[in-house]
Design a protein around this motif. Structure first.
Motif, PDB file in Angstrom:
ATOM      1  N   TYR A 213      25.582  39.389  62.130  1.00  0.00           N
ATOM      2  CA  TYR A 213      24.614  38.624  61.332  1.00  0.00           C
ATOM      3  C   TYR A 213      24.531  39.295  59.974  1.00  0.00           C
ATOM      4  O   TYR A 213      23.911  40.345  59.837  1.00  0.00           O
ATOM      5  N   ASP A 215      23.121  38.360  57.240  1.00  0.00           N
ATOM      6  CA  ASP A 215      21.815  38.267  56.607  1.00  0.00           C
ATOM      7  C   ASP A 215      20.826  39.203  57.325  1.00  0.00           C
ATOM      8  O   ASP A 215      20.700  39.151  58.549  1.00  0.00           O
ATOM      9  N   ASP A 217      17.605  39.347  57.437  1.00  0.00           N
ATOM     10  CA  ASP A 217      16.507  38.694  58.154  1.00  0.00           C
ATOM     11  C   ASP A 217      16.998  38.079  59.461  1.00  0.00           C
ATOM     12  O   ASP A 217      16.300  38.114  60.469  1.00  0.00           O
ATOM     13  N   ASP A 218      18.213  37.536  59.413  1.00  0.00           N
ATOM     14  CA  ASP A 218      18.764  36.967  60.650  1.00  0.00           C
ATOM     15  C   ASP A 218      18.912  38.054  61.717  1.00  0.00           C
ATOM     16  O   ASP A 218      18.561  37.854  62.875  1.00  0.00           O
TER      17      ASP A 218
ATOM     18  N   PRO B  20      26.413  31.535  56.717  1.00  0.00           N
ATOM     19  CA  PRO B  20      25.095  31.618  56.081  1.00  0.00           C
ATOM     20  C   PRO B  20      25.227  31.504  54.562  1.00  0.00           C
ATOM     21  O   PRO B  20      26.312  31.717  54.017  1.00  0.00           O
TER      22      PRO B  20
END
Ligand SMILES: Cc1ncc(C[n+]2csc(CCOP(=O)(O)OP(=O)(O)O)c2C)c(N)n1
Ligand code: SF4
Ligand SMILES: [Mg+2]
Lengths: 356, 489
Positions: A213, A215, A217-218, B20
């Motif tokens: 992940y 990110d 925050d993810d 993302p």
């Protein structure tokens, strides 16, 4: 001829019976004493049931094969000991983060380093505390008989599915090597392929499994979700066996082979009129905090003693569970030695005398 | 140089929703990156061969860690270097899946080389797409196992020196030397011609998967312009002029046509069938399921120690006793000497039988019955024999022991009897015969005496897993032992 569910098996073999009866579909392993009989039994019995068995090139490979098999929606397992478990840790962290079910048996041997093949309990920290990198945990079952080796391995697959997590069956060389009478459980039907699995034949092809992940925050959200799961496991899964704890002034906390020796010691201490009991965690994560706290609040209860075949790894969890409200004594042997009935009796008598 | 143009393939997702951030249309690769080209070839092939549902594409750790952002097929991201191991697990667990292991040169050639070469050597049904860009792309341009001699990288700033860092790893050549892999080819993702050849090779690798032919390897010499600090054209030039000299392109092996398809495990799960295989047959059908000898001797836990030299069948002697106890429905444990105790070729085991749960399975200071088959064991364990304990020993090699009055002592020349029977290994069954007599005549009462031998016979048969010749010899030894101890008294 009539068949029977009564058998005489080594703990290590019993685990494979438990696994197969629970519908385990594949076994991947690498030889190591004192866990090898698990692979031996698997090498005979998985093919007998036309299920895959593979001797991997290393523990690293074995656990990664389990990762692949589990991602495919198949019940899969491996088994090892000490140094082999150390090698698996990276992949265990991946499996835990991908929230896949998997079952690992650890038959602990003497460490650190190459150590020896005698029984120890010194993998406690690397198994019960997560072990690899990152904030994850695994459910840890702690059998002390061939019956429990079978039953807990059987149960491990359901727990692994229910919480989508790695489940360890953690015990020592004695329990693995010991032959004992037991009753086999009923075979479970094949588990349907779960909807998260990568199996385009059953589910649509849009499943994917990853633990990366980018990110922040993810990844934080993933961590938070994992911690919530562990909190739920702590709430629902604490398990311990109590033996003469009702009126005990001193309670032995121990697991694996020590709990067998301690049971005999407690019975003998009771014959002498001494109020000693035993609390045996049957799961090490979650640790039986509620059982310990029930005891710690009793008037008669003066102290605990943690007995371990390590430098004292479980004792930290005992102290944390009771927030050091009562003293926790310690007795240990290492290097492959098992505390004897006599040693336990003497140690307990000494504590009882001192706390009068 | 003529360049290949790609259309949009349905092997890719329309938009890359798993990626993302804001960019959903483009891949994350640098311009001129070999990964980008190979991705397009692979997407086309998956679409054209119509295998997206069954395909599992394994994302390695490296610049291609995000393959699952793009490919419309099953995807899994795995630890650095472990793709072939994970792939083996997938291929075995679900033989209907088509496993593609996509790996860089660091992933495959360095950290994961053992997993890779072992999967190749097992002939896993898997196709490995090996992107050799002679560099660690993702981590910022460090030396790879395939970095060329003299090539400067972040960790070979003076250029790779073959005398200290070795020569580049020739993966295709190594794999082609193995017997199991069916297909090995090296291609280059540079010119139109080379890319068309790569496309063909890729197709062949996927066909092998589909036909379950086993292990295929296709290496792709690829550009990493960013880390080579080159333009795309310079990178192509580097591949064609420098890499291809060391890593010649071409087919190294193609024997798929001669290979039969790998068979599949189907698995037996039907409960009755599983039981038939895992549950043992019940031999003592004459006894009820919870029958237990009533005799006084069994009211207390019986703690037995068998000890002797390794090779005397000490462990199986204990196991036969344990089996006897199981057949009579006692709770029983058997624990071999194991770990630090196992020294100097001696062996011993502890057997505990009880009507209740067995506590400690370790028999030490509290032995009820000691069976000693050599002098050192006698010397070591006799002091541990409890008051009123029973001692049974092999008198052919052990001196008459000095025991207190309370002990019941039986000596029998087991080794000699076994020799007479032509096999020294059956001394343990001779001892077992003596034991059955002693138990029956000294300790059992009433009905319990009746078919005690029968139980021991079953225990012997069980222990030797129905191997006829061995069972017969041991049964003979058993009855000889019985007769021998009878004449002793
Ligand atoms: C166990 C482990 N060690 C190190 C890393 C860091 N790492 C990530 S990618 C990589 C090298 C990748 O190089 P290569 O396989 O050649 O892939 P490329 O990016 O060139 O395609 C390394 C060392 C890691 N992720 N895991
Ligand atoms: S760093 Fe190299 S390998 Fe990675 S994406 Fe860029 S060009 Fe490709
Ligand atoms: Mg690279």
């Amino acid at each position: 001829m009539e068949s029977t569910n009564q058998v005489l098996l080594k703990g290590n073999e019993a685990a494979i019976y438990g696994a197969l009866l629970a519908g385990c579909e594949c076994f991947f392993g690498y030889p190591i004493t004192p866990a090898s009989e698990i692979a031996h039994a698997a090498a005979n019995l998985f093919p007998a049931l036309d299920r895959p068995f593979l001797q991997a090139e290393s523990e690293i490979a074995a656990i990664n094969m389990v990762f692949g098999a589990s991602a495919s929606g198949r019940r899969a397992m491996t088994a090892s000991s000490g140094l082999g478990i150390s090698l698996k840790q990276e992949a265990v962290s991946f499996i835990a983060t991908c929230e896949l079910p998997a079952v690992i048996i650890d038959i602990m041997r003497g460490g650190p380093g190459l150590g020896n093949i005698g029984p120890e309990q010194s993998d406690y920290n690397q198994v019960v505390k997560g072990g690899g990198h990152g904030s994850y945990k695994c459910i840890v079952l702690a059998p002390n008989s061939a019956q429990e080796m079978c039953d807990m391995t059987y149960e491990a697959f359901d727990l692994a599915d229910r919480y989508r997590t790695v489940v360890y069956v953690l015990t020592d060389g004695v329990i693995g090597q010991m032959l004992e009478s037991l009753k086999l459980p009923e075979p479970l039907p094949r588990r349907p392929i779960p909807e998260w699995a990568i199996d385009g034949g059953v589910n649509k092809r849009d499943n994917y499994i990853a633990s990366i992940y980018m990110d922040h925050d993810d990844l934080e959200a993933v961590n938070i979700r994992l911690q919530e799961k562990y909190a739920l496991i702590e709430k629902e899964q604490q398990q311990a066996e109590s033996y003469y704890t009702d009126d005990a002034e001193l309670v032995i906390v121990c697991y694996g082979i020590i709990s067998r020796v301690a049971k005999t010691a407690v019975a003998k201490l009771r014959d002498k009129g001494l109020k000693v009991g035993m609390l045996r965690p049957q799961k090490l994560f979650p640790f039986p905090k509620s059982h310990l706290n029930d005891l710690v609040n009793k008037e008669c209860m003066k102290s605990f003693i943690a007995i371990e075949m390590s430098n004292g790894q479980m004792i930290d969890d005992v102290k944390l569970a009771i927030e050091c409200k009562k003293p926790v004594h310690f007795y240990n042997r290492m290097g492959g030695n098992v505390p004897t009935v006599k040693e336990i009796i003497e140690k307990c008598e000494k504590i009882l005398k001192e706390q009068q | 140089m003529e360049k290949l143009k790609f259309g949009k393939s349905s092997g890719f997702f329309d938009t890359f929703e798993r990626r993302p951030g804001a960019i959903k249309k483009n891949m994350h690769y640098c311009p001129g990156c070999g990964h980008g080209i190979l991705h397009k070839l692979l997407a086309e092939a998956l679409e054209e061969m119509d295998i997206q549902d069954q395909t599992v594409l394994i994302a390695p750790v490296g610049c291609s860690v995000f393959t699952y952002y793009y490919f419309d097929c099953g995807g899994i991201s795995v630890p650095h270097g472990r793709a072939p191991a994970v792939g083996s697990g997938i291929a075995r667990a679900n033989p209907d899946s088509f496993v593609i292991s996509y790996q860089g040169d660091g992933d495959l050639g360095a950290i994961g080389f053992n997993n890779f070469i072992q999967a190749a050597n097992r002939g896993e049904n898997m196709t490995v797409l090996f992107v050799n860009n002679a560099i660690y792309g993702m981590t910022g341009g460090q030396m790879a196992p395939t970095t060329l001699p003299g090539q400067k990288t972040m960790t070979s700033p003076q250029g790779r020196d073959p005398l200290t860092e070795g020569y580049p790893l020739k993966v295709c050549e190594t794999v082609a030397a193995l017997d199991s892999p069916v297909y090995v080819e090296r291609c280059a993702l540079t010119s139109y011609k080379n890319i068309m050849q790569a496309k063909k090779a890729l197709r062949k690798g996927l066909e092998n998967l589909k036909n379950r032919k086993g292990f295929s390897l296709i290496e792709f010499l690829s550009g990493c312009p960013i880390n080579l600090k080159m333009t795309t054209d310079e990178a192509d030039h580097f591949i064609e002029e420098r890499m291809m000299k060391y890593f010649p392109i071409g087919k190294f092996k193609d024997i798929a046509d001669d290979r039969p398809a790998i068979s599949k495990h189907l698995g037996i799960f039907e409960p009755a069938a599983v039981k038939r295989i895992l549950y043992p047959n019940r031999q003592s059908s004459s006894k009820s399921k919870d029958f237990r000898n009533k005799s006084e001797i069994f009211t207390k836990e019986r703690r037995i120690k068998c000890a002797g030299f390794g090779g005397q069948g000490i462990l199986s002697l204990g196991m036969m006793i344990a089996n006897m106890a199981r057949l009579r429905n006692f709770n029983v444990t058997w624990l071999p000497s194991y770990g630090p105790e196992m020294r100097g070729g001696t062996a011993n085991c502890s057997v505990v039988l009880s009507r209740d749960d067995v506590g400690s399975p370790i028999v030490d200071k509290d032995t009820n019955l000691l069976i000693a088959m050599n002098q050192p064991s006698m010397d070591k364990f006799l002091p541990e024999l409890k008051k009123n304990g029973v001692l049974l020993y092999d008198s052919s090699s052990i001196e008459v022991p000095n025991c207190s009055e309370d002990k019941k002592v039986f000596g029998i020349n087991a080794a000699e009897i076994a020799e007479d029977l032509g096999d020294h290994r059956v001394a343990n069954s001779v001892i077992l015969g003596a034991l059955s007599f002693i138990l029956r005549d000294y300790f059992l009462e009433g009905d319990d005496k009746a078919d005690f031998d029968k139980t021991f016979e079953e225990a012997i048969i069980d222990c030797f897993a129905n191997k006829k010749g061995i069972v017969d010899l041991n049964l003979k030894a058993f009855y000889k032992g019985k007769a021998a101890v009878e004449t002793c008294f």
